[in-house]
Design an enzyme around this catalytic site. Structure first.
Site, mmCIF file in Angstrom:
data_model
loop_
_atom_site.group_PDB
_atom_site.id
_atom_site.type_symbol
_atom_site.label_atom_id
_atom_site.label_comp_id
_atom_site.label_asym_id
_atom_site.label_seq_id
_atom_site.Cartn_x
_atom_site.Cartn_y
_atom_site.Cartn_z
ATOM 1 N N ASP A 78 39.074 50.970 38.040
ATOM 2 C CA ASP A 78 37.909 50.248 37.501
ATOM 3 C C ASP A 78 36.894 49.898 38.599
ATOM 4 O OD1 ASP A 78 39.903 48.550 38.434
ATOM 5 O OD2 ASP A 78 39.313 46.894 37.130
ATOM 6 N N HIS A 142 45.300 41.617 47.011
ATOM 7 C CA HIS A 142 45.191 42.075 45.634
ATOM 8 C C HIS A 142 46.427 42.918 45.339
ATOM 9 C CE1 HIS A 142 43.428 43.111 41.880
ATOM 10 N NE2 HIS A 142 42.998 44.314 42.194
ATOM 11 N N ASP A 196 35.774 36.937 41.034
ATOM 12 C CA ASP A 196 36.667 37.558 40.046
ATOM 13 C C ASP A 196 37.108 36.551 38.976
ATOM 14 O OD1 ASP A 196 38.738 38.960 38.800
ATOM 15 O OD2 ASP A 196 40.047 39.012 40.563
ATOM 16 N N ASN A 236 50.258 50.044 42.904
ATOM 17 C CA ASN A 236 50.789 48.846 43.561
ATOM 18 C C ASN A 236 51.796 49.254 44.644
ATOM 19 O OD1 ASN A 236 51.746 46.356 44.326
ATOM 20 N ND2 ASN A 236 51.572 45.512 42.259
ATOM 21 N N VAL A 364 54.010 39.962 39.329
ATOM 22 C CA VAL A 364 53.018 38.895 39.538
ATOM 23 C C VAL A 364 51.648 39.548 39.440
ATOM 24 C CG1 VAL A 364 54.467 37.438 41.005
ATOM 25 C CG2 VAL A 364 53.010 39.187 42.054
ATOM 26 N N HIS A 367 45.384 38.816 40.602
ATOM 27 C CA HIS A 367 44.114 38.094 40.476
ATOM 28 C C HIS A 367 44.298 36.585 40.659
ATOM 29 C CE1 HIS A 367 42.000 41.661 38.946
ATOM 30 N NE2 HIS A 367 43.150 41.947 38.369
ATOM 31 N N HIS A 389 33.554 40.201 36.768
ATOM 32 C CA HIS A 389 34.850 40.797 36.426
ATOM 33 C C HIS A 389 35.525 40.066 35.285
ATOM 34 C CE1 HIS A 389 35.356 42.506 40.755
ATOM 35 N NE2 HIS A 389 34.299 42.973 40.142
#
EC number: 3.1.-.-
Lengths: 554, 554
Positions: A78, A142, A196, A236, A364, A367, A389
């Site tokens: 994104d 992040h 964010d 991730n 988890v 953000h 966002h």
């Protein structure tokens, strides 16, 4: 950069404010435009047949000579996914951190664009001068490594854009977010903070990624005899690292399955973002050569995506791996809104094969929650707050946090995509709007599927289609053949022969009537046939299939 | 009822075990069949255009003379909704409690079936003798009043069916669940327990409905100056009662909006299940005559359903009510799985109008969590456990609870719809399967839309349709007109004229080639045209629209 009095900066979000996804924002000062992020959105349920949604970049195309470059905050779809589409129109340099750049390069390679674009790898703390702007990359945390916030210096003042971020004091790889630098910049005086909003509805603090590692340890110790699968987001890398660490600790070999998972692990390990102990990885073909309790499989498909590896395993369609009773399957992700049903579906399928599915405490978020947002606000102390966002409700939740921190309503700016915000020390206001919104990618087509096509697909999907064909003599409009009927997606024809027969006579009668009146206007013939068939079908079935009359002329 | 040695009972679930919804189970002993519940399911996303899903009742139709009656546990759609469709084929008496019967009557009236069916209102504790069965209604708690569990006495033993239930020690209306009776029946010796699995994944206890009333009190006291809307499920009469109580306490008039809400409040208040203080209700036309802080509107649409009252208000399409800044909107429900996105959507829309949306602590479930299930198991102490009402994962969660309570795996029966379970004191086994599954209702059609039609709709919804028409001379197969192309849902034609023109020449070339070879087999002509066009379109667009060639003969 010298600050000029009374000078104004324009901030023009072209996406990312109506939904989570498709982030792209233009910053404009004088003859310079820079663009932050360039992401895709995934199609909503009602965007039938659409593969991807990319932003409308008309404004950038119209100002092509002023666009200087893209600054990318991190490597998620994104934020980078629309680059291959947008670069076709706007080929300017791309600035990003090392892993982000690696993922962008991989993407451009797939689209045969690698040799045609300029890219520059930027380090945290480094400043890039571009036209009237200077941009600094600041370390954040992040759910993917190498994420950055940007400090955008312009003659009108400094804007801090957080990108997607969380505060992780104990990250798995690399450093914690550079909070002191946020404070330092805050002390200089910041014009606006764009932060964010994804988790702004959630109170408290997002947990450290490391807590998931502890859960893995526990699951592995409690399932010593079982084969273990862990499904998670390919991007991730820290999560993958932790699975590998735990596997190594418990003496298990690790297989990797799913195209995006294989790709990202290879990019990340090439660039040094993941450390895999020797002899830990195995080819999935070797899975059968090890006892169950000595193997772990890391796979895509944690969202129940029907084409991903885990779904194919669950439904017995995977060529190499099938689920066995007593397998332990860890879903290491939360369902993204909209995916709840498909995640449920895969849990059911896996359970039916006798596997145990574990999905608690195995994820988890990446953000910031409310307390983290308060922390960033308190360090940056911006004059204006621009929540970004997120859907309206997420951004509104951030706006409320700003209000709690003492900001006036007129210093909190709730923008829409396409708004042209003029902002300076004196004031901030939306002065114009430009074209912005969703462009649909379907197969090779970019933008050739629009709202009319989607509406047609929706209508077709509801009640199907009836095609009426007839051949008329040129000039006289005498009926030579038909009217015939073909239908799809309307009724099961073999069981509805009477209905279709009746429909044919309705049309035949209508044609006779029209013939008696010497109607030779084909538009009129078509609309009369459509109306009479539509009325008949509604009366008989309470359905409204699309009806297409086609006249052939001989 | 005298227990006969070695006699076996058949339990045949015809729905409700693959998903939450469409509950219906047949119990068969000798010449007698009774049916518990007769519900609908709501269509899944991939059941395009389907309005409702009703059970396949072939087995009951095939054994029509033995079917004695329906026993309905409560008045929710997934337990009563299929009655109007099933009664058309199997018209036997319906037994239920007073409110459930009221809701059934309302439904049958809408389908013009009221005078054609026999219904009997049953009281808690009452026993109904029907063929070889005796059925006792036992008081339970649920998110609708008058819910019952059933004790089904047969010569083979007693089966306890909980229906949907929770344990509410402090219900808003009427008594708590009749736990002593469950114990008493347990002491007699119960062959099998069929218990609600909906919340079996959730630890702990479901909170009392009364806790929601306290939340309402708090919200009303904190929003003294605002107009308040509360959206909830129409069928949750206790919830509505609590909203009215709080409104009355705070001196507000109550308006009611949404067809199902108006209907259920009227049925419930006629039958005495809701108490509305005098002068509390107002017509929604009067809303404007009262100050904001003196009004409450109770409405449907808490799931974001696009046609419900709240959605129409949120998008400005409601004729009488629009949302104003500072309105307080309480969503008194959790999103049902699959509705998360539409609930998010309505929260966004309401927030954009300036309303505050509250959805925390405003709902409790109507289903038993793990501790309540343990309680019921411990009272009933069945020989066999048959988890019902839920997807596989929910039923598996109940199975695990039973295991924790000490049951062997072979005393826990995981059935599928259509399984014929033979059960007796000695053993329980699936001996056969009968036809079971989804029958689609679309408009007036019941079952005329099947999997082929749905697959066509899916294909149409993905990439649209291209229709190829041509007229051939009878016999000679000489091309008289065409091939012409009409498309819908494929591309935006005006912007793709070149593509369509090229497609036409591909077809024209193919026809020439076929003409040279004197092909007169129309099936072959059609398949050649379809293949060449399909290949062309895929190459150019990477899409696979449905292609329908139609040949007219003159």
């Amino acid at each position: 950069m010298k600050k000029e009095k009374n000078s104004t900066l324009k901030i023009i979000p072209l996406g990312g404010l109506e939904a989570i996804g498709m982030n792209i924002t233009a910053f404009e000062y004088g003859d310079s435009i820079i663009v932050v992020d360039c992401g895709v959105a995934f199609p909503e349920d009602d965007m039938l047949g659409v593969d991807l949604v990319v932003p409308d970049i008309t404004y950038l195309q119209d100002n092509l000579d002023r666009v200087k470059g893209f600054f990318i905050t991190h490597g998620h779809e994104d934020h980078i996914g629309a680059l291959p589409y947008v670069l076709l129109e706007i080929n300017v340099p791309i600035y990003s951190t090392k892993l982000t750049n690696g993922l962008i390069e991989h993407k451009l390679e797939e689209h045969n664009l690698l040799s045609k674009t300029k890219r520059k790898v930027v380090k945290y703390g480094q400043h890039i001068n571009l036209g009237q702007f200077r941009v600094e990359f600041i370390k954040t945390n992040h759910s993917i490594q190498d994420a950055a916030a940007l400090a955008i210096y312009s003659p009108a003042g400094i804007v801090v854009h957080t990108g997607d971020f969380k505060v992780d004091y104990t990250p798995v790889f690399g450093d914690a977010i550079d909070l002191p630098r946020f404070g330092e910049i805050g002390k200089k005086g910041v014009l606006a903070l764009m932060a964010d909003s994804t988790n702004a509805e959630r109170p408290g603090f997002t947990m450290s990624e490391k807590t998931v590692g502890r859960t893995f340890d526990q699951i592995f110790s409690e399932h010593e005899k079982n084969r273990i699968f862990v499904a998670t987001f390919a991007s991730n890398v820290d999560r993958v690292q932790q699975i590998i660490n735990t596997a190594y600790k418990y003496g298990r070999k690790v297989g990797v399955e799913g195209r995006s998972m294989v790709n990202i692990i290879s990019t990340a390990s090439e660039l040094g973002y993941i450390k895999i102990p020797d002899n830990t990885l195995m080819d999935i073909d070797q899975l059968k050569n090890y006892p169950d309790e000595k193997t772990v499989l890391i796979t895509t498909g944690s969202q129940g995506e029907s084409m991903a590896a885990l779904s194919r395993m669950a439904s017995g369609l995977h060529k190499k791996i099938s689920i066995k009773p007593n397998d332990t399957i860890v879903l290491s992700s939360h369902p993204i809104p909209g995916n709840e049903k498909s995640v449920s579906h895969i849990i059911n399928e896996l359970s039916m094969q006798g596997a145990e599915v574990i999905f608690q405490d195995t994820h988890v978020s990446g953000h910031a929650c409310q307390e983290e947002l308060k922390l960033i606000y308190s360090l940056v102390r911006p004059k204006y707050c621009i929540p970004v966002h997120g859907e309206y409700k997420h951004r509104m939740a951030q706006a409320k946090i700003a209000q709690q921190l003492g900001y006036d309503k007129d210093h909190i700016l709730m923008l829409n995509s396409g708004d042209v915000l003029e902002i300076s020390d004196e004031k901030a206001e939306v002065v114009d709007t430009v074209s912005a919104g969703n462009v649909y990618v379907d197969g090779l087509g970019i933008g050739d599927v629009g709202n009319i096509v989607i509406r047609d697909r929706q209508k077709l999907s509801e009640d199907g289609i009836i095609i009426v064909v007839l051949t008329l003599e040129s000039g006289s409009a005498q009926l030579l053949a038909g009217p015939d009927i073909v239908s799809r997606g309307f009724v099961y024809v073999r069981e509805s022969e009477d209905l279709m027969e009746e429909a044919r006579s309705v049309l035949a009668n209508k044609m006779e009537m029209l013939g008696d009146k010497h109607v030779t206007d084909w538009g009129k013939i078509k609309s009369e046939l459509r109306d009479s068939l539509s009325e008949f079908v509604w009366k008989k079935t309470k359905r409204r299939p699309m009806i297409i009359p086609i006249i052939m002329e001989v």
